[in-house]
Design a protein around this motif. Structure first.
Motif, mmCIF file in Angstrom:
data_model
loop_
_atom_site.group_PDB
_atom_site.id
_atom_site.type_symbol
_atom_site.label_atom_id
_atom_site.label_comp_id
_atom_site.label_asym_id
_atom_site.label_seq_id
_atom_site.Cartn_x
_atom_site.Cartn_y
_atom_site.Cartn_z
ATOM 1 N N HIS A 33 1.095 -0.994 -0.122
ATOM 2 C CA HIS A 33 0.148 -0.004 -0.021
ATOM 3 C C HIS A 33 0.863 1.238 0.106
ATOM 4 C CE1 HIS A 33 -2.938 -3.192 0.978
ATOM 5 N NE2 HIS A 33 -3.926 -2.364 0.469
ATOM 6 N N ARG A 34 0.899 1.826 1.030
ATOM 7 C CA ARG A 34 1.877 3.161 1.144
ATOM 8 C C ARG A 34 3.267 3.023 1.138
ATOM 9 N NH1 ARG A 34 -0.233 8.113 1.389
ATOM 10 N NH2 ARG A 34 1.538 8.775 2.836
ATOM 11 N N GLY A 35 3.915 2.204 1.701
ATOM 12 C CA GLY A 35 5.195 1.998 1.833
ATOM 13 C C GLY A 35 5.821 2.728 2.918
ATOM 14 N N GLU A 36 5.139 2.855 4.199
ATOM 15 C CA GLU A 36 5.792 4.104 4.856
ATOM 16 C C GLU A 36 6.994 3.677 5.489
ATOM 17 O OE1 GLU A 36 4.543 6.540 5.547
ATOM 18 O OE2 GLU A 36 2.484 6.571 4.810
ATOM 19 N N ILE A 37 7.551 2.342 5.386
ATOM 20 C CA ILE A 37 8.606 1.675 6.162
ATOM 21 C C ILE A 37 9.573 2.283 5.224
ATOM 22 C CG2 ILE A 37 8.593 -0.522 5.551
ATOM 23 C CD1 ILE A 37 9.626 -1.228 8.440
ATOM 24 N N VAL A 38 9.612 2.151 4.207
ATOM 25 C CA VAL A 38 10.566 2.271 2.823
ATOM 26 C C VAL A 38 10.581 4.010 2.860
ATOM 27 C CG1 VAL A 38 10.844 2.485 0.443
ATOM 28 C CG2 VAL A 38 10.133 0.314 1.814
ATOM 29 N N ARG A 39 9.348 4.653 2.709
ATOM 30 C CA ARG A 39 9.568 6.028 2.650
ATOM 31 C C ARG A 39 10.448 6.745 4.139
ATOM 32 N NH1 ARG A 39 4.621 8.832 0.298
ATOM 33 N NH2 ARG A 39 3.617 7.021 -0.957
ATOM 34 N N LEU A 84 15.468 -3.318 -1.987
ATOM 35 C CA LEU A 84 15.420 -4.655 -1.480
ATOM 36 C C LEU A 84 13.977 -4.985 -1.537
ATOM 37 C CD1 LEU A 84 17.393 -6.293 -0.055
ATOM 38 C CD2 LEU A 84 16.759 -5.421 2.148
ATOM 39 N N VAL A 85 12.932 -4.313 -1.420
ATOM 40 C CA VAL A 85 11.493 -4.572 -1.259
ATOM 41 C C VAL A 85 10.856 -4.673 -2.662
ATOM 42 C CG1 VAL A 85 9.091 -3.950 -0.633
ATOM 43 C CG2 VAL A 85 11.248 -3.545 0.888
ATOM 44 N N TYR A 86 10.932 -3.614 -3.286
ATOM 45 C CA TYR A 86 10.253 -3.602 -4.644
ATOM 46 C C TYR A 86 10.972 -4.085 -6.040
ATOM 47 C CZ TYR A 86 7.510 -0.146 -2.006
ATOM 48 O OH TYR A 86 6.839 0.080 -1.085
ATOM 49 N N LYS A 87 12.438 -4.570 -5.655
ATOM 50 C CA LYS A 87 12.981 -5.175 -7.007
ATOM 51 C C LYS A 87 13.194 -6.930 -6.291
ATOM 52 C CE LYS A 87 15.130 -1.336 -9.066
ATOM 53 N NZ LYS A 87 16.509 -0.706 -9.505
ATOM 54 N N ASN A 88 12.661 -7.087 -5.248
ATOM 55 C CA ASN A 88 12.929 -8.398 -4.755
ATOM 56 C C ASN A 88 11.974 -9.350 -5.571
ATOM 57 O OD1 ASN A 88 12.399 -10.723 -2.842
ATOM 58 N ND2 ASN A 88 13.071 -9.564 -1.542
ATOM 59 N N ALA A 145 17.092 -11.693 3.345
ATOM 60 C CA ALA A 145 17.838 -10.285 3.313
ATOM 61 C C ALA A 145 16.651 -9.287 3.969
ATOM 62 C CB ALA A 145 18.059 -9.573 1.917
ATOM 63 N N ILE A 146 15.357 -9.333 3.613
ATOM 64 C CA ILE A 146 14.494 -8.847 4.414
ATOM 65 C C ILE A 146 14.550 -9.144 6.003
ATOM 66 C CG2 ILE A 146 11.967 -8.510 4.847
ATOM 67 C CD1 ILE A 146 12.771 -6.753 2.452
ATOM 68 N N TYR A 147 14.989 -10.261 6.209
ATOM 69 C CA TYR A 147 14.960 -10.930 7.611
ATOM 70 C C TYR A 147 15.544 -9.857 8.602
ATOM 71 C CZ TYR A 147 17.556 -13.650 11.055
ATOM 72 O OH TYR A 147 18.081 -14.113 12.185
ATOM 73 N N THR A 148 16.677 -9.331 8.165
ATOM 74 C CA THR A 148 17.463 -8.700 9.122
ATOM 75 C C THR A 148 16.843 -7.458 9.335
ATOM 76 O OG1 THR A 148 18.589 -7.513 7.158
ATOM 77 C CG2 THR A 148 19.612 -9.610 7.706
#
Length: 482
Positions: free
Chosen positions: A113-119, A127-131, A330-333
Motif C-alpha cells: 500500500h503506502r510503503g511507509e517503512i520504505v519512505r 530490497l523490497v520492490y525489486k525483490n 535479506a528482509i529478515y535482517t
C-alpha cells in the motif's frame, strides 16, 4: 542420580548448551522422562523405536527428495526422546513469535500500500520492490482483516538457558505441522503412562484452530458459513502427505487446480452435486503457479482467473500471493526494525547477526571469513544452496566463494551459532545432536499459537543442518508445567 547422568548426560561437549543436563544433574523438566526411559531398558526402547518407524511407514508419512538416485520417497527419521520446554520458557517464546508475526503482517500490508517503512528510510526500496518475491499485481489489494500471512512458521534455535534466536521466518506455506501432530500421536502410543502422570500441553487442537482461522478471514462477499478448501499441486509434491492429512483433520476438501473454476466474481469447486462456491483457499502451491492468466502462463496447477476474483473480494487466498517478500533472508535482517516501527515495542526474540553480501563492507568481511560462517541463498530453503564454513572443505569454500562473487546480492551470511544439543537415539546409542524449533502461528481475528511445534534434529554427528532433505529427523516437543 549420578549413574543416570552418566547414562544420559553427554557432558563431553561443554561448548554447546545441553538442554537436559545442568552441570552434573538432570534438569527438573526432564527428570520424569529420563526415569521412564531408564526403566525401559535398551531392548525395549529398540523395539519401541522399530514400532514407531513401522507406524510411520504404515501411515505413509514420507517426504520427497529430488536427487539423482531415483528413490525420492523417504521415511523421515523419528526420535523417541522428546524435547521439553517449561511453561516459563514457552511463555517467552510464545510472546516473541506472536509479536514477530504481527510485525511481519503489518510490513506486508504496508509495502503493498503506502510503503511507509520504505519512505522512512528504514528499509531500502530496492530490497523490497525489486525483490523476486514481491508481486506488483497484489499492490492495493485489501485482504480480509489486512492479513497476508495466515500461517507463520518461525525457525528458532537455542544457545543458552534463556538465549533464543530466530533463524528465519516462513510466511508463505510453512510445512511440517503434520509431523508435529503425528509425532505426538506416536509418543502417546509409545509411553502413555508419561502422559497420564505429567502435565503436557496438547497439540491436537491445531486443525480446529487452523479451520477457525480460515473461516475468520473469509471475504466480505461470503454469505453464511464459509467454504474452505486446500489447494495442492498433487500427489507428486514433497508435502502431499501433509496436504491430505490436514484436509482430513479439518474436514475440508483437498483440491487441485482442475477441480476449481472461475465464473463471474466467484470461484467454484466441481462436485458430484454440481458447482459449489469456494470462499477461502488454503493454497499449498507457489505464487507463480496460482493463475496462468496472471503469473506463469504455462502453469497447469492453478486456476485461470483466480487473481481477478481475489482482487474483487470474491475469495480469500491463504497465505496471500506476495507474502514471500516478508520471509526473504535479506528482509529478515530488518524484522526487529519492523517490530519497533509498526508495534512501538522492543523485539522479544533476537535475530542472528547477519551480513548482506550485496553491501560492500559486508561482502568484504564475508569473503575473508567464509571458513567461519554459514552462507545462505536469499531465496533458498530446505537446506539447499548453503555453505556451512566450519564443516566444508577448502575446495567447497572456494567454489562457493565464486558463486557469491557472481551474484553477491543473492546471499547472506551468519556466524556459526553454538546450537543447543538434545539427547537423541542414534545407531551407537544415546548421543547429543543439534536441534531447532518451528512453532506455527495462526493469524486471524485472534493470534493463535499451538503449545509446542516441530523440533527438527540433525542426526549426523556435528551437523548443524536439521532439514529432513539433508538427513535430519524429528522429535515430539513437550511444554510441561513448571
Amino acid at each position: 542420580m549420578a549413574q543416570s547422568v552418566v547414562r544420559w548426560g553427554m557432558t563431553k561437549r561443554p561448548d554447546f548448551f545441553n538442554e537436559m543436563i545442568d552441570g552434573g544433574s538432570i534438569r527438573p523438566a526432564y527428570q520424569k522422562i529420563t526415569q521412564w526411559f531408564d526403566s525401559q531398558g535398551e531392548e525395549t526402547l529398540a523395539l519401541k523405536k522399530a514400532e514407531a518407524e513401522t507406524l510411520f511407514r504404515r501411515i505413509g508419512i514420507t517426504f520427497a527428495v529430488y536427487d539423482d538416485t531415483g528413490n525420492t520417497e523417504r521415511l523421515i527419521p523419528f526420535d523417541l526422546m522428546p524435547r521439553v520446554f517449561t511453561e516459563r520458557e514457552w511463555s517467552t517464546l510464545e510472546r516473541g513469535v506472536k509479536q514477530r508475526s504481527r510485525a511481519l503482517n503489518a510490513f506486508l500490508w504496508d509495502v503493498y500500500h503506502r510503503g511507509e517503512i520504505v519512505r522512512s528510510g528504514r528499509i531500502p526500496a530496492d530490497l523490497v520492490y525489486k525483490n523476486a518475491a514481491y508481486e506488483p499485481c497484489v499492490a492495493g489489494i485489501a485482504p480480509a482483516l489486512n492479513i497476508y500471512s495466515h500461517i507463520v512458521g518461525t525457525d528458532l534455535v537455542r544457545t543458552g538457558l534463556d538465549e533464543f534466536y530466530v533463524l528465519e521466518d516462513n510466511c508463505r506455506t510453512p510445512s511440517g505441522v503434520s509431523y508435529m501432530l503425528e509425532n505426538r500421536e506416536i509418543m502417546m502410543r509409545m509411553c502413555p503412562e508419561l502422559f497420564r502422570s505429567a502435565r503436557i500441553a496438547p497439540v491436537d487442537g491445531y486443525p480446529d484452530m487452523l479451520r477457525k482461522t480460515l473461516h475468520e478471514v473469509a471475504p466480505v462477499k461470503c454469505d453464511g458459513e464459509p467454504t474452505a478448501v486446500i489447494l495442492t499441486p498433487g500427489a507428486f509434491n514433497s508435502a502431499y502427505y501433509e496436504h491430505s492429512f490436514l484436509a482430513d483433520q479439518m474436514g475440508l476438501d483437498l483440491v487441485e487446480g482442475q477441480d476449481l473454476f472461475v465464473d463471474g466474481d466467484f470461484v467454484y469447486m466441481r462436485t458430484t452435486r454440481g458447482p459449489q462456491r469456494v470462499d477461502v483457499i488454503y493454497r499449498r502451491i507457489d505464487d507463480s503457479f496460482l493463475d496462468p492468466l496472471c503469473f506463469r502462463p504455462d502453469s497447469m496447477l492453478g486456476v485461470p482467473g483466480l487473481m481477478n476474483v481475489y482482487r474483487s473480494g470474491g475469495v480469500q487466498i491463504c497465505s496471500a500471493p506476495g507474502a514471500g517478500v516478508a520471509d526473504d533472508k535479506a528482509i529478515y535482517t530488518y524484522v526487529p526494525d519492523m517490530v519497533r516501527f509498526y508495534l512501538g515495542e522492543e523485539p522479544i526474540l533476537k535475530n542472528v547477526p547477519t551480513w548482506r553480501c550485496g553491501e560492500q563492507d559486508s561482502y568484504k568481511y564475508v569473503m575473508e571469513n567464509l571458513a567461519d560462517l554459514v552462507v545462505k541463498e536469499v531465496h533458498g530453503s530446505g537446506g539447499y544452496g548453503m555453505l556451512v564454513g566450519p564443516a566444508s572443505t577448502k575446495d567447497e569454500i572456494a567454489s562457493f566463494a565464486e558463486r557469491i562473487r557472481k551474484n553477491p546480492h543473492n546471499y547472506i551470511a551468519q556466524p556459526t551459532l553454538a546450537l543447543s544439543t538434545n539427547p537423541t537415539f542414534v545407531e551407537s546409542g544415546l548421543a547429543p545432536r543439534h536441534v531447532d524449533l518451528r512453532p506455527y502461528c495462526l493469524m486471524g481475528k485472534e493470534v493463535r499459537l499451538t503449545p509446542g511445534g516441530l523440533t527438527r534434529v540433525a542426526l549426523n554427528e556435528g551437523s548443524l543442518v536439521v532439514n529432513s532433505s539433508q538427513g535430519g529427523g524429528v522429535k515430539d516437543t513437550w511444554i510441561v508445567a513448571d
